[in-house]
Design a protein around this motif. Structure first.
Motif, PDB file in Angstrom:
ATOM      1  N   ALA A   1       0.834  -1.203   0.000  1.00 17.32           N
ATOM      2  CA  ALA A   1       0.000   0.000   0.000  1.00 17.32           C
ATOM      3  C   ALA A   1       0.867   1.250   0.000  1.00 17.32           C
TER       4      ALA A   1
ATOM      5  N   LEU B   1      -2.181   4.564   3.626  1.00 19.45           N
ATOM      6  CA  LEU B   1      -2.664   3.519   4.533  1.00 19.45           C
ATOM      7  C   LEU B   1      -1.853   3.480   5.815  1.00 19.45           C
TER       8      LEU B   1
ATOM      9  N   ILE C   1      -9.004   0.179   2.748  1.00 12.91           N
ATOM     10  CA  ILE C   1      -9.104   1.590   2.398  1.00 12.91           C
ATOM     11  C   ILE C   1     -10.216   2.261   3.190  1.00 12.91           C
TER      12      ILE C   1
ATOM     13  N   THR D   1      -9.325   3.612   6.486  1.00 10.58           N
ATOM     14  CA  THR D   1      -8.547   4.849   6.575  1.00 10.58           C
ATOM     15  C   THR D   1      -9.422   6.078   6.326  1.00 10.58           C
TER      16      THR D   1
ATOM     17  N   VAL E   1      -4.904   6.674  -1.225  1.00 10.32           N
ATOM     18  CA  VAL E   1      -4.562   5.365  -0.672  1.00 10.32           C
ATOM     19  C   VAL E   1      -4.739   4.322  -1.770  1.00 10.32           C
TER      20      VAL E   1
ATOM     21  N   VAL F   1      -4.044   0.047  -2.490  1.00  9.65           N
ATOM     22  CA  VAL F   1      -3.742  -1.206  -1.791  1.00  9.65           C
ATOM     23  C   VAL F   1      -3.784  -2.381  -2.772  1.00  9.65           C
TER      24      VAL F   1
END
Lengths: 462, 462
Positions: free
Chosen positions: A387, A391, A426, A429, A445, A447
């Protein structure tokens, strides 16, 4: 293998769209023939791998990777872009890595490529690029780095597939004891892959420099790459993204971050060696805060390039200059400008209102770690989480591991569970779904969740 | 606390003498007043701490530490020199470290020193120096480094004794939020001790350079120092000696070795930055073996300063030069000359028959690790083993730990057991007493065994 990839630009209160259905190749199998690699589409809604071979309509930069028919297959992984524009500063790429073995000679080139695909050395590739100063460098990197890597690996493929790399390529052994010298130095096939990753990052950085200059654009990006090849997972990192291994009873960092703070000594040493790089505007010394006139003549805490501890020095006038590295933690900046100390691009970047270049202080070279996947007793729930910093600003490795474990154990039957997991991370966050910290990320972000099961069983062999 | 110290030059078949009785201060207590520090006597037979304050009759070099009345006490530790001459290349020092607190002003100097010994910050110091090119540098280091360290610690003692080091010495706070800046940078008292160790090594290196030049002598030495201070053990290492912590269920390395191999990238980078240092005689590139004429034009394995992996390059004529770092393992040499890349001295050392200096490639700066002794649940048998490379060439950390555990458990009542253990460890490298590996060391071997029990209980506080 499937890989869930999610990224989003934070939109307060905006719900994430549900992921689309998996593409026809969401579970990869051997491909009969290589197909062109494509960057994932950048949709505001959901996309799946079925769309992945459609070329995006608009490109902000001309990429040398475009228009080439690369032996790549991006179709095996489910890639979903959530709420990001095509020109987002976060970019990503993933695909099958097909490396030609050279033994057959160039004349058989095309025919062999079509008829003998099993003579490719195949692996998998995932990459995250976190741009700054615009998306141009990140987009170029997502279009380019995999082909740089493929070329570099093909150039040394003899060394990659041998039990021990030969001292001479093309096996023109000069000295009968050459294998012994290689063995005594402890050189293994994985060292040749590491060398290829290092030189691919450098080559990609040069390409980005040329392309941005030609198109009058600017910017840079971090790069985090995972490559699965011959039972090993290589993680190459230049910047502040992060990859971790999460298993039932283990959390293992697979990368380190490169920031002005973590690379303080290297950066200070460069300024010590080439003081002209600071143009008399900065001090290379580190102090607890920026010094002021009334500190003059006093003894204050400081560190220079050769020190890991702190000492005291009497403040001179030159110490009052702006520090080469200023601030701490997420606020630390190199030359008051950049929060990372490694990455690609930034060839034109200068300190505001000066002619001081950032580039000499930035390294394109990644640090590479190797995970011996084929040595692990893999379980269904063992994954790699890659990520961007958005993150990790909000969640610790341990917190991510707890979320991963509880999510996967609670969703054993869901065929999309790795994609759903990426989306859930995600969400955590964004201050929704009761994230474990209550913290929110205002950064982009992105991932990847990469399930490892099956990787260590010759799945990505020749 | 007692510390067993043994060293010997290998004499085939020669039995080691039995250690003498412990000196009157073999178990240390607080000293009423500081006494001059002395290097241990160098006897062919056995010595004890009772003899330690007698000045040796002959000194091969003039040391700035001589003749000074240093606030040191070497009497607490049992030090036995086995079969080594005073001019051996291995040298050692240990003693009580008494650091004056500065608050009282210079005018009270002498009287205060006598009347208020409790105002010293006290610790303990152990050091091993492994010389090369003669014993001169090692002897100077054994005479000098502790006083450099004491001076450096006294200069920053405010920062050492505070819960958080003040930004300004003498507490002239300029900005009310200064403590906050120090805290945000994460600067702790231990960082100031680390800084003092780093600068003490540098100062000692300069002293050795001046002294050797003045006396027309040459040579260098590695340095491994352990300092127990305020519940922590600091281990500072420059060279290829090693310290480990041995407990019942743990073996922890407390130092790393600095050799041309472990510091390859730093050394190659220096040659890249200042190619004139190689005077056109060496190549900075690493190859599996030295290249020859018939390698010309071929693609061979190589590494440059920015690579941790290996790649292939086409051999050019300049690649046939002698490598900057040549050989592997114990045979690896810097510029064909030195087996270590950090240490003290060597200011005059040049490559044979050339004017190429070794010193720019050598660092006097140690790497410092900190052991939180006061956080350990210490047992009677928990010890630190410090030894020069002669021991570690023959025994692994695990092998040493097994020898330590079985010896201490079998000798619980022996008051000299730590000294006996040091002697036994050396015996194990000499092919006597059925050493665990059957290997023999032909190098000098010096060993400290430092029991930790009692250290974490404020024993070495103010």
């Amino acid at each position: 293998m499937s890989a869930g990839w999610f990224r989003r630009r934070f939109l307060p209160g905006g719900p994430l769209p549900a992921p689309g259905p998996p593409g026809p190749r969401a579970r990869p199998g051997p491909r009969a023939s290589p197909v062109p690699y494509r960057r994932p589409r950048f949709l505001r809604g959901s996309g799946s791998a079925a769309d992945a071979s459609r070329r995006p309509d608009a490109r902000p930069v001309r990429s040398p990777a475009q228009g080439r028919s690369l032996p790549w297959n991006a179709g095996y992984a489910e890639i979903i872009n959530a709420e990001k524009s095509e020109f987002n500063e976060d970019q990503a790429a993933c695909g099958k890595l097909c490396i030609r073995r050279h033994e057959f000679g160039a004349e058989e080139d095309h025919e062999w490529q079509v008829l003998c695909p099993e003579e490719f050395l195949t692996g998998h590739y995932w990459a995250l690029f976190d741009g700054h100063g615009g998306p141009a460098a990140a987009i170029l990197a997502a279009n380019t780095l995999h082909s740089c890597l493929r070329r570099r690996l093909e150039a040394v493929v003899e060394g990659v597939v041998a039990a021990q790399p030969p001292m001479h390529l093309s096996s023109r052994c000069v000295c009968p004891s050459d294998p012994q010298f290689v063995e005594e130095k402890g050189i293994r096939a994985e060292d040749v892959v590491i060398g290829a990753l290092e030189s691919a990052f450098e080559e990609c950085d040069e390409v980005i420099g040329r392309e941005l200059e030609a198109s009058g654009q600017a910017g840079g990006c971090t790069a985090l790459v995972a490559v699965s090849l011959q039972g090993k997972l290589y993680v190459a990192n230049a910047g502040d993204s992060r990859a971790i291994l999460v298993r039932q009873d283990e959390v293992r960092p697979l990368s380190s971050e490169f920031t002005p703070e973590t690379e303080r000594r290297r950066i200070q040493q460069l300024a010590f060696t080439y003081p002209e790089l600071l143009a008399g505007e900065f001090t290379r010394l580190e102090f607890p805060r920026r010094l002021r006139g009334d500190d003059l003549g006093q003894q204050v805490l400081f560190r220079d390039y050769h020190m890991s501890g702190w000492s005291y020095k009497r403040v001179e006038k030159s110490d009052l200059k702006y520090p080469l590295i200023h601030g701490q933690g997420r606020q630390a900046r190199l030359l008051g400008t950049l929060a990372v100390s490694r990455g690609l691009g930034d060839h034109q970047l200068r300190v505001l209102d000066t002619d001081i270049q950032l580039k000499p202080f930035l390294l394109p070279v990644p640090q590479v770690t190797v995970l011996e996947v084929d040595q692990l007793d893999l379980q269904e729930e063992d994954v790699i989480v890659m990520a961007t910093d958005g993150l990790w600003d909000v969640l610790s490795n341990e917190q991510v591991a707890r979320l991963v474990r509880s999510f996967l154990l609670g969703n054993r039957e869901d065929p999309h569970r790795f994609s759903e997991l990426a989306k859930m991370l995600i969400h955590s966050t964004q201050g929704v779904e009761g994230g474990p910290t209550g913290l929110m990320s205002y950064d982009d972000v992105s991932v990847f969740v990469i399930p490892l099961h099956g990787q260590g069983q010759g799945h990505s062999g020749h």
